[in-house]
Design an enzyme around this catalytic site. Sequence first.
Site, PDB file in Angstrom:
ATOM      1  N   SER A 137     -24.888  88.601  -5.412  1.00  0.00           N
ATOM      2  CA  SER A 137     -23.988  87.716  -4.662  1.00  0.00           C
ATOM      3  C   SER A 137     -24.051  86.308  -5.233  1.00  0.00           C
ATOM      4  O   SER A 137     -25.124  85.845  -5.633  1.00  0.00           O
ATOM      5  CB  SER A 137     -24.420  87.631  -3.184  1.00  0.00           C
ATOM      6  OG  SER A 137     -24.523  88.914  -2.598  1.00  0.00           O
ATOM      7  N   ASP A 146     -30.818  81.606   1.052  1.00  0.00           N
ATOM      8  CA  ASP A 146     -29.907  82.704   0.669  1.00  0.00           C
ATOM      9  C   ASP A 146     -28.923  83.024   1.802  1.00  0.00           C
ATOM     10  O   ASP A 146     -28.445  84.168   1.910  1.00  0.00           O
ATOM     11  CB  ASP A 146     -30.694  83.969   0.280  1.00  0.00           C
ATOM     12  CG  ASP A 146     -31.611  83.738  -0.913  1.00  0.00           C
ATOM     13  OD1 ASP A 146     -31.229  82.967  -1.803  1.00  0.00           O
ATOM     14  OD2 ASP A 146     -32.704  84.333  -0.948  1.00  0.00           O
TER      15      ASP A 146
HETATM   16  C1  GAR Z   1     -31.550  86.605 -11.808  1.00  0.00           C
HETATM   17  O1  GAR Z   1     -31.649  88.000 -11.593  1.00  0.00           O
HETATM   18  C2  GAR Z   1     -31.140  85.895 -10.532  1.00  0.00           C
HETATM   19  O2  GAR Z   1     -30.231  86.634  -9.738  1.00  0.00           O
HETATM   20  C3  GAR Z   1     -32.460  85.758  -9.834  1.00  0.00           C
HETATM   21  O3  GAR Z   1     -33.370  85.429 -10.859  1.00  0.00           O
HETATM   22  C4  GAR Z   1     -32.927  86.012 -12.080  1.00  0.00           C
HETATM   23  C5  GAR Z   1     -32.868  84.934 -13.129  1.00  0.00           C
HETATM   24  O4  GAR Z   1     -32.618  85.485 -14.402  1.00  0.00           O
HETATM   25  N1  GAR Z   1     -32.419  84.762  -8.812  1.00  0.00           N
HETATM   26  C6  GAR Z   1     -33.091  84.843  -7.677  1.00  0.00           C
HETATM   27  O5  GAR Z   1     -33.832  85.758  -7.416  1.00  0.00           O
HETATM   28  C7  GAR Z   1     -32.879  83.675  -6.739  1.00  0.00           C
HETATM   29  N2  GAR Z   1     -33.362  83.985  -5.432  1.00  0.00           N
HETATM   30  P1  GAR Z   1     -32.196  84.539 -15.595  1.00  0.00           P
HETATM   31  O6  GAR Z   1     -33.236  83.412 -15.664  1.00  0.00           O
HETATM   32  O7  GAR Z   1     -32.263  85.426 -16.803  1.00  0.00           O
HETATM   33  O8  GAR Z   1     -30.823  84.013 -15.335  1.00  0.00           O
END
Ligand code: GAR
Length: 220
Positions: A137, A146
């Site tokens: 989302s 969130d």
């Molecule tokens: C992603 O999967 C994002 O959705 C999540 O962290 C990861 C970051 O990956 N975010 C959360 O969990 C926020 N609550 P990235 O550093 O490779 O973009």
Amino acid sequence: MPLPIAVLVSGRGSNLAALIDAGEAGKLPVTFALVASDKADAAALRKAEAHGIPTLALDPKTFASRREFDEALFANVAASGAQLVVLAGYMRIIDAAVTAEWAGRMINIHPSLLPKYRGLHTHRRVLKARDIEHGASVHFVSADLDGGPVIAQAHIDVHPGDSEDSLAERLLHKEHLLLVACVDAIARGDVCERSGAVWYRGRPITAPLRLGDGGHLTCA
Ligand code: GAR
């Protein structure tokens, strides 16, 4: 006119990379005013530097409180000229007064179909609940973790034999498309927040937009 954005990151930076790639390919009408992190060693900062984007790392441990850290961070964000803040794997809770100040101008990507699974370990919780569907989302950020109004979601099926890693990997590709599509829609003026609701092309939406094939947002 391209929209100046700031991206906040804490880790690997694959969502940031998707935004940078789309921008450099002429598919996203934004400029990168700042990439900032609470972790000086975040790989995402190195990605930004490699593309000539200004970066900033602030260490929360050197501030007396969450509020003081966030005030310093967002003073830098404001000074960069950014008009939209994108949380792309930013893993710190943000002070409520700061989220209020940036209401309607800050979005976050979260790896679940909100309102399900706010917080951490979303893939594990999907498997534990035996859900047959999972997703990501993008939402406007509010003081509620969130919990702000959801702009759009991307969906994937959960397969028999899926692990946390396989789910995370399959979802990540969709996250990249979803985040780019949402930033694009905001930059073009198609999406905005008014009084806590998401508006799309001049109307409030009653359900999150959906990432369709080809990476476009569609009304549910
Ligand atoms: C992603 O999967 C994002 O959705 C999540 O962290 C990861 C970051 O990956 N975010 C959360 O969990 C926020 N609550 P990235 O550093 O490779 O973009």
